[in-house]
Design an enzyme around this catalytic site. Sequence first.
Site, short mmCIF file in Angstrom:
data_model
loop_
_atom_site.label_atom_id
_atom_site.label_comp_id
_atom_site.label_asym_id
_atom_site.label_seq_id
_atom_site.Cartn_x
_atom_site.Cartn_y
_atom_site.Cartn_z
N GLY A 207 -6.71 -37.53 -13.67
CA GLY A 207 -7.11 -36.35 -14.43
C GLY A 207 -6.20 -35.19 -14.11
N GLU A 208 -6.75 -34.00 -14.15
CA GLU A 208 -6.07 -32.73 -13.86
C GLU A 208 -4.76 -32.55 -14.62
OE1 GLU A 208 -3.79 -33.30 -9.56
OE2 GLU A 208 -5.97 -33.12 -9.51
N GLY A 209 -4.64 -33.22 -15.78
CA GLY A 209 -3.46 -33.05 -16.61
C GLY A 209 -2.25 -33.83 -16.15
#
Length: 338
Positions: A305-307
């Site tokens: 996640g987190e881009g």
Amino acid sequence: MTRPFSSLAEFRALLSAAPSLDSEAKAGAEERNGQLTKPPGALGRLEDLAIWYASWRANPRPSIENPQVIIFAGNHGVCARGVSAFPPEVTVQMVANFEHGGAAINQLSKAFGADMSVVSLSLDTPTADFTTAPAMTEDEVVDALVAGWTAVKDTSDLLVVGEMGIGNTTAAAAVAAALFGGDAADWTGRGTGVDDEGLNRKTSAVADGLALHADVIADPLEALRCLGGRELAAMAGAIARARNLRIPVILDGFICTASAAALECAVAGSLDHTVAGHVSAEGAHAKLLAHLKKAPLLNLGLRLGEGSGAALAIGVLKGAIACHSGMFTFAEAGVSDA
């Protein structure tokens, strides 16, 4: 910036009025691509990516100079159901890590020359547990959408949005199930690595939320409100703002894609300015991309996640643009194209 909208109805109207790509720039990029010193189609998807990017930037020979990465953080009341392998306190701790430059997304943003920022969304006030009440009121979801909308810089020429929020794979699974149907188990995965009992709790929570809000979640924006989270809504707001500014977007993993899907289901074509950066190891992400007809650029087994996956794909898009805009044409190189 003046508050851009004050209700979901006003936000939906902005989606409906969003600009399209620049057809003249698209034609110019296609013409240039046909004249470059390579056999037709030899660069594969890089050619399509360059033409797509040029079309949205209204420039047949564009460059990427100001990519922006925004990480939105929120907390979820559904965590009370034991749906995550980590406690909600980790959200705050990870935000501090982002702010001090210690996370994977910091390194990837730096590697590809992206400006990165973190937007925390009422971390001390989790959303409601969506198994007992709507996750957000209309005012709360609109506030989150506005936070995403206003976080996008009008000087950016590429956008990646990511998230941090313990419990948000549960929220994303519920939103995806509301948008595309199927059983809760079809969309619920292990997220941060829950065991079998944890997965059962997650699946039950998604099923309970779908049942509780069945009367309203046929509306995609209501699904985002009732089942999502502040960071999911903020990502949707940022993606919508990017469309308003004709800024291309690289989508990240399952949570980001579920958030974006609410826009596409609310107003068809809302994601035409986006590409899928990667397909994650979260099981339902590939299914979600298939519904959206988005072919991922990368498949590296990521599930952070987190881009992070989308940020990594910035390099692919930069490579596509470098070839498209920097290569010589046959005429410029003095090479016969016969």
